[in-house]
Motif scaffolding. Structure first.
Motif, short mmCIF file in Angstrom:
data_model
loop_
_atom_site.label_atom_id
_atom_site.label_comp_id
_atom_site.label_asym_id
_atom_site.label_seq_id
_atom_site.Cartn_x
_atom_site.Cartn_y
_atom_site.Cartn_z
N ARG A 104 0.83 -1.21 0.00
CA ARG A 104 0.00 0.00 0.00
C ARG A 104 0.87 1.26 0.00
O ARG A 104 0.60 2.22 -0.73
CB ARG A 104 -0.93 -0.02 1.22
CG ARG A 104 -1.91 1.15 1.27
CD ARG A 104 -2.97 0.93 2.33
NE ARG A 104 -2.40 0.68 3.64
CZ ARG A 104 -2.44 -0.50 4.27
NH1 ARG A 104 -3.00 -1.55 3.70
NH2 ARG A 104 -1.90 -0.64 5.47
N HIS A 125 -12.33 2.03 -4.87
CA HIS A 125 -12.89 1.52 -3.62
C HIS A 125 -14.40 1.72 -3.59
O HIS A 125 -14.90 2.78 -3.96
CB HIS A 125 -12.27 2.25 -2.43
CG HIS A 125 -10.81 1.95 -2.25
ND1 HIS A 125 -9.83 2.87 -2.54
CD2 HIS A 125 -10.19 0.83 -1.82
CE1 HIS A 125 -8.64 2.33 -2.29
NE2 HIS A 125 -8.83 1.10 -1.86
N ASP A 129 -15.66 -2.46 0.15
CA ASP A 129 -14.33 -2.11 0.62
C ASP A 129 -14.41 -1.22 1.87
O ASP A 129 -13.63 -1.37 2.81
CB ASP A 129 -13.56 -1.35 -0.47
CG ASP A 129 -13.16 -2.23 -1.64
OD1 ASP A 129 -12.85 -3.41 -1.41
OD2 ASP A 129 -13.17 -1.73 -2.77
N GLN A 130 -15.35 -0.28 1.84
CA GLN A 130 -15.52 0.62 2.97
C GLN A 130 -15.91 -0.15 4.23
O GLN A 130 -15.36 0.08 5.31
CB GLN A 130 -16.59 1.68 2.64
CG GLN A 130 -16.82 2.73 3.71
CD GLN A 130 -15.69 3.75 3.79
OE1 GLN A 130 -14.54 3.39 4.07
NE2 GLN A 130 -16.01 5.00 3.56
N GLU A 132 -15.31 -3.29 4.90
CA GLU A 132 -14.15 -4.05 5.34
C GLU A 132 -13.15 -3.15 6.06
O GLU A 132 -12.56 -3.55 7.08
CB GLU A 132 -13.47 -4.70 4.14
CG GLU A 132 -14.29 -5.81 3.48
CD GLU A 132 -13.76 -6.20 2.12
OE1 GLU A 132 -14.40 -7.06 1.48
OE2 GLU A 132 -12.73 -5.64 1.68
N THR A 133 -12.97 -1.95 5.56
CA THR A 133 -12.00 -1.04 6.15
C THR A 133 -12.42 -0.62 7.56
O THR A 133 -11.59 -0.50 8.46
CB THR A 133 -11.81 0.20 5.25
OG1 THR A 133 -11.34 -0.23 3.97
CG2 THR A 133 -10.83 1.18 5.85
N ARG A 137 -9.95 -1.50 10.66
CA ARG A 137 -9.40 -0.43 11.50
C ARG A 137 -9.78 -0.62 12.97
O ARG A 137 -8.98 -0.38 13.86
CB ARG A 137 -9.86 0.94 10.98
CG ARG A 137 -9.21 1.31 9.67
CD ARG A 137 -9.44 2.74 9.29
NE ARG A 137 -8.72 3.06 8.06
CZ ARG A 137 -8.69 4.27 7.52
NH1 ARG A 137 -9.33 5.27 8.10
NH2 ARG A 137 -8.02 4.49 6.41
N ALA A 149 -13.15 5.55 8.51
CA ALA A 149 -12.69 4.75 7.37
C ALA A 149 -12.16 5.62 6.23
O ALA A 149 -11.41 6.56 6.46
CB ALA A 149 -13.79 3.81 6.91
N MET A 150 -12.55 5.30 4.99
CA MET A 150 -12.01 6.00 3.83
C MET A 150 -12.86 7.21 3.48
O MET A 150 -14.09 7.13 3.46
CB MET A 150 -11.95 5.05 2.63
CG MET A 150 -10.98 3.92 2.80
SD MET A 150 -10.85 2.85 1.34
CE MET A 150 -12.41 1.97 1.40
N ARG A 197 -7.09 -8.52 4.89
CA ARG A 197 -8.30 -8.17 4.13
C ARG A 197 -8.86 -9.39 3.40
O ARG A 197 -10.07 -9.59 3.34
CB ARG A 197 -8.03 -7.02 3.15
CG ARG A 197 -9.31 -6.50 2.49
CD ARG A 197 -9.03 -5.30 1.60
NE ARG A 197 -8.68 -4.10 2.34
CZ ARG A 197 -9.56 -3.21 2.78
NH1 ARG A 197 -10.85 -3.38 2.59
NH2 ARG A 197 -9.14 -2.12 3.42
#
Length: 242
Positions: A104, A125, A129-130, A132-133, A137, A149-150, A197
């Motif tokens: 990354r 993303h 994905d969000q 999972e993030t 985290r 998150a993102m 992930r």
């Protein structure tokens, strides 16, 4: 492909066009997988319908698999079929802090080195994905801040990092790619459950969705609310936080 899905993506792209200016180029993080291929197809459609800056698909070859050079060549062929310029960068990944973190870091370093002032790096993303993030985290001890998150967009080097698909469902992206007739690439590392992930995606998320079918949408919505709250408290734009 739903109207609300397209409008969500179009809104994000229009906002970035206004934010960065008409001549600030966009770089698309392009693995050649389903998600990034769907983003490229959406950008092609957007560029045909509205003013858009120069768009280049950038493939980062991490060199972690013996076939990675072949994937880069295949990604270039896909890029030509979509109709965008292509640029490949081969990087060296340090495993000092883990392969995932190392990949990354060098990936974003490489993208940032190509970014022109005011330009943007776009990633594919999406909603899953969000979700999972958020969970990753929290597992890593981020606490309440991990719920942010993102961000949909934030400052990145001398330009911007933009995620126009954060409200998109992965299933809609996959359907779009199937309908295009193009064959996306598949990185076997995505199935390697040694990586956090990949393990979460394969082992944990299906169980959680079986109990709570709307969990991806719910977690993504929570992340957006957390970002808005954090921005309000700090006096900054709610979407500039990550």
């Amino acid at each position: 492909m739903s109207v609300s899905f397209i409008e969500s993506v179009w809104s994000a792209l229009r906002a970035q066009h206004a934010r960065g200016g008409p001549d600030a180029p966009w770089l698309v993080a392009f693995s050649g997988g389903t998600d990034s291929l769907a983003l490229a197809l959406l950008l092609r459609r957007f560029a045909r319908a509205e003013p858009a800056p120069k768009i280049t698909l950038v493939h980062i070859d991490h060199g972690l698999h013996e076939a990675s050079r072949d994937w880069a060549a295949a990604a270039e062929l896909l890029s030509a079929k979509v109709g965008f310029p292509f640029h490949a960068v081969r990087v060296s990944v340090s495993s000092a802090n883990g392969i995932e973190a190392g990949a990354r870091t060098v990936r974003y370093d490489a993208l940032g080195s190509l970014l022109e002032p005011g330009g943007a790096v776009l990633t594919a993303h999406h909603q899953q994905d969000q979700a999972e993030t958020v969970l990753l985290r929290l597992m890593r001890g981020a606490g309440v801040e991990g719920l942010g998150a993102m961000a949909a967009y934030r400052r990145f080097r001398d330009g911007w990092l933009v995620r126009p698909l954060l409200d998109a469902d992965r299933r809609e992206l996959a359907e779009m790619v199937r309908n295009s007739g193009l064959e996306p690439l598949h990185d076997p590392a995505n199935d390697d459950r040694r990586f956090d992930r990949s393990f979460l995606r394969a082992e944990i998320m299906p169980v959680l969705r079986g109990r709570w079918p709307a969990m991806d949408r719910t977690l993504a919505r929570s992340a957006k609310r957390r970002s808005s709250l954090a921005g309000s408290c700090s006096g900054s734009s709610p979407l500039l936080r990550t």
